[in-house]
Design an enzyme around this catalytic site. Sequence first.
Site, PDB file in Angstrom:
ATOM      1  N   LYS A  41      -3.104  -7.787  -1.147  1.00 42.06           N
ATOM      2  CA  LYS A  41      -4.546  -7.720  -1.425  1.00 42.06           C
ATOM      3  C   LYS A  41      -5.015  -8.944  -2.212  1.00 42.06           C
ATOM      4  CE  LYS A  41      -7.856  -4.323  -3.281  1.00 42.06           C
ATOM      5  NZ  LYS A  41      -7.925  -3.034  -4.031  1.00 42.06           N
TER       6      LYS A  41
ATOM      7  N   GLU B 212      -4.705   3.177   1.197  1.00 42.47           N
ATOM      8  CA  GLU B 212      -4.257   2.477   0.008  1.00 42.47           C
ATOM      9  C   GLU B 212      -3.601   3.479  -0.946  1.00 42.47           C
ATOM     10  OE1 GLU B 212      -6.258  -0.633  -3.162  1.00 42.47           O
ATOM     11  OE2 GLU B 212      -7.464   1.060  -2.459  1.00 42.47           O
TER      12      GLU B 212
ATOM     13  N   CYS C 161      -9.202  -2.077   1.055  1.00 46.71           N
ATOM     14  CA  CYS C 161     -10.248  -1.510   0.198  1.00 46.71           C
ATOM     15  C   CYS C 161     -11.315  -2.525  -0.249  1.00 46.71           C
ATOM     16  CB  CYS C 161      -9.614  -0.801  -0.994  1.00 46.71           C
ATOM     17  SG  CYS C 161     -10.725   0.357  -1.844  1.00 46.71           S
TER      18      CYS C 161
END
Length: 326
Positions: free
Chosen positions: A160, A85, A202
């Site tokens: 995301k 990321e 993440c």
Amino acid sequence: MLGIVVRPHHLLSLLFPGLRVPRLSVLCAQPRPRAMAVSSSSWELPLVAVCQVTSTPDKQQNFKACADLVREAARLGACLAFLPEAFDFIARDPAETLRLSEPLGGDLLGEYAQLARECGLWLSLGGFHERGQNWEQTQKIYNCHVLLNSKGSVVTTYRKTHLCDVEIPGQGPMHESNSTMPGPSLESPVSTPAGQLGLAICYDMRFPELSLALAQAGAEILTYPSAFGSVTGPAHWEVLLRARAIETQCYVVAAAQCGRHHEQRASYGHSMVVDPWGTVVARCSEGPGLCLARIDLSYLRQLRQHLPVFQHRRPDLYGHLGHPLS
């Protein structure tokens, strides 16, 4: 300095006498490893590389660091390299984040497309600060996971969906939504030279519904490119990654940011690959570098046959957690 991690064959053999367990070694490396310590019988298995970097606000410096690792991964025979990321940059504040962001068709992604073509391998670009089509109206970006094939073409993108708005004592506040919009959907797993790949980013790893949905949609590898903090990292990083691997019976690949990015932020590191049994089969040392692992899909399928957990689910009792993607 090289380290070797070996799957615990004796324990698996005791639990499942009929399970074929490949005796594979994997390699954990600093940026310039010299040789591969793998058995000759494993050469036909796809090799993946997990890159660990320390991004800063300097985009060109970051590209050089990532490109060096990708070229090393290609030299060692990897078919797919994973970057963490914020591989493009980690800014000092939301205003700098917005200023440094680019569209997918911008110069930086063009450089990575050229790198993929030059090296002849696929690239998982784990979290690109993307100015989307609605940038002019919203003045906010997406945290976008981009998958490039070996010709430099975009195969898929995932934005995301779970934004990290948290305040952890000792780690400092994180308010991702100040500059970033949540993605609207999950993306179906895609076929890569290493297997069916399901994309996440993440903070997504804290939501098992997402991993279950990807697994039920056919994922064999889940990837969580990350920039984990120094407080949550030691407590949760490895535990969460191993849990996602065990519950989905997938390989889990987690490329991570490491070290101090600037005066206001640092990341935990410890990039790793976890196999479907939950064993960490490769991990990075401290600092920037890469680790390598081979993906054995026949082992994955045997394990799923011996432990058919997806056949044992009871949606009649607790609903369709992680319902398959349409």
